[in-house]
Design an enzyme around this catalytic site. Structure first.
Site, PDB file in Angstrom:
ATOM      1  N   ARG A  91       2.588  12.977 -15.586  1.00 41.19           N
ATOM      2  CA  ARG A  91       1.617  11.939 -15.911  1.00 41.19           C
ATOM      3  C   ARG A  91       2.134  10.549 -15.581  1.00 41.19           C
ATOM      4  O   ARG A  91       1.415   9.577 -15.780  1.00 41.19           O
ATOM      5  CB  ARG A  91       1.310  11.990 -17.401  1.00 41.19           C
ATOM      6  CG  ARG A  91       0.052  12.764 -17.784  1.00 41.19           C
ATOM      7  CD  ARG A  91       0.023  12.846 -19.298  1.00 41.19           C
ATOM      8  NE  ARG A  91      -1.270  12.916 -19.887  1.00 41.19           N
ATOM      9  CZ  ARG A  91      -1.874  14.034 -20.306  1.00 41.19           C
ATOM     10  NH1 ARG A  91      -1.322  15.202 -20.093  1.00 41.19           N
ATOM     11  NH2 ARG A  91      -3.031  13.975 -20.918  1.00 41.19           N
ATOM     12  N   ARG A 130     -15.536  19.468 -27.088  1.00 35.17           N
ATOM     13  CA  ARG A 130     -14.487  20.485 -26.890  1.00 35.17           C
ATOM     14  C   ARG A 130     -14.021  21.119 -28.193  1.00 35.17           C
ATOM     15  O   ARG A 130     -13.805  20.453 -29.179  1.00 35.17           O
ATOM     16  CB  ARG A 130     -13.282  19.836 -26.198  1.00 35.17           C
ATOM     17  CG  ARG A 130     -12.042  20.744 -26.180  1.00 35.17           C
ATOM     18  CD  ARG A 130     -11.017  20.331 -25.167  1.00 35.17           C
ATOM     19  NE  ARG A 130     -10.448  19.022 -25.374  1.00 35.17           N
ATOM     20  CZ  ARG A 130      -9.605  18.448 -24.523  1.00 35.17           C
ATOM     21  NH1 ARG A 130      -9.257  19.058 -23.403  1.00 35.17           N
ATOM     22  NH2 ARG A 130      -9.120  17.261 -24.781  1.00 35.17           N
ATOM     23  N   ARG A 175      -6.629   6.984 -24.075  1.00 41.68           N
ATOM     24  CA  ARG A 175      -6.158   8.009 -23.137  1.00 41.68           C
ATOM     25  C   ARG A 175      -6.651   7.728 -21.726  1.00 41.68           C
ATOM     26  O   ARG A 175      -5.925   7.958 -20.754  1.00 41.68           O
ATOM     27  CB  ARG A 175      -6.603   9.390 -23.615  1.00 41.68           C
ATOM     28  CG  ARG A 175      -5.769   9.881 -24.788  1.00 41.68           C
ATOM     29  CD  ARG A 175      -6.513  10.860 -25.669  1.00 41.68           C
ATOM     30  NE  ARG A 175      -6.744  12.135 -25.029  1.00 41.68           N
ATOM     31  CZ  ARG A 175      -7.645  13.025 -25.463  1.00 41.68           C
ATOM     32  NH1 ARG A 175      -8.396  12.754 -26.517  1.00 41.68           N
ATOM     33  NH2 ARG A 175      -7.788  14.172 -24.854  1.00 41.68           N
TER      34      ARG A 175
END
Ligand code: ADP
Ligand code: ADP
Ligand code: ZN
Length: 222
Positions: A91, A130, A175
């Site tokens: 990342r 989710r 995020r």
């Protein structure tokens, strides 16, 4: 040198990396290495490291490179596999360099990096709907991938279905910023190495899986 296939799935939170990684495991026997899953395991174990990462994760920030690279190094050193699917790792550029070095040391390489393109509006829907099975890890969605029987996992029959603490609008904002600032430079990094393939992550799950299969087949035979 033994033939191995190593794949990186790259994309923002909610792009569908975990969903597709699980299919590649089923279909090709590869081993999924999800740093998100490893970190969630670490935090639930109540270790010192777990306490440190819990706070960072809940805010939606990135855990330090040192911790994450350490987790990946340990898995690579202790796992025999015909190949790995890196899901949510690397990342940062530092993580990408470290992964390259680790694989080189094992006589291996990254075969292909698959960038899953999804726009921010869709990500909000993906993340807010989710839920996952606490027993087997299967990933579901309230509208796009519900369980067949409400409250029961299709794969293992467990009723332990849960939502993640960081899957809320506030944390998602952070995020996404972290993704654009620190992770999206990897698109150029792998493009320059000739390893990047991009696909439309907005297509339905089956279509994405089909396209991904083509990309992986081409990378393996190259
Ligand atoms: P990531 O691992 O990239 O964060 P997930 O695989 O967990 O993403 O997917 C995020 C959510 O979107 C999950 O609820 C999943 O069921 C759903 N999802 C994944 N792929 C698709 C798709 N192609 N179309 C619609 N919903 C999807
Ligand atoms: P998503 O795909 O939905 O963003 P993940 O399960 O991959 O979720 O990651 C959840 C959280 O775990 C991230 O928001 C971050 O705090 C931490 N994390 C996971 N992988 C990494 C990584 N490679 N480097 C730093 N932090 C990570
Ligand atoms: Zn299950």
């Amino acid at each position: 040198m033994t033939m191995t296939t190593n794949i990186i799935l790259l994309g923002p939170p909610g792009a569908g990396k975990g969903t597709q990684a699980r299919r590649l495991v089923e279909e090709r026997g590869l081993v999924q290495l999800s740093t998100g899953d490893m970190l969630r395991e670490a935090r639930s174990s109540n270790s010192e490291m777990g306490k440190v990462v819990a706070d960072v994760m809940d805010k939606g920030q990135l855990v330090t490179d040192e911790i994450v690279i350490g987790l990946i190094r340990e898995k690579l050193e202790t796992t025999e596999a015909p190949g790995f699917i890196f899901d949510g790792f690397p990342r940062t550029l530092a993580q990408a360099d470290a992964l390259g070095d680790l694989l080189t040391g094992m006589g291996q390489q990254i075969d292909v990096v698959i960038e899953m393109q999804v726009d921010d509006a869709a990500l909000v829907d993906r993340i807010s709907g989710r839920f996952t099975c606490g027993n087997c890890g299967e990933v579901y969605h309230d509208t796009t991938r519900p369980t067949e029987k409400p409250g029961v996992c299709d794969v293992c029959g467990s009723t332990d279905l849960k939502r993640r603490a960081d899957d809320n609008a506030e944390s998602l904002k952070t995020r996404l910023l972290e993704y654009y600032k620190k992770t999206s430079p990897l698109i150029g990094y792998y493009y320059a190495q000739g390893r990047l393939q991009s696909l439309n992550g907005l297509a339905d799950i089956e279509e994405v899986a089909g396209r991904m299969g083509q990309i992986v087949d081409a990378a393996v035979s190259a």
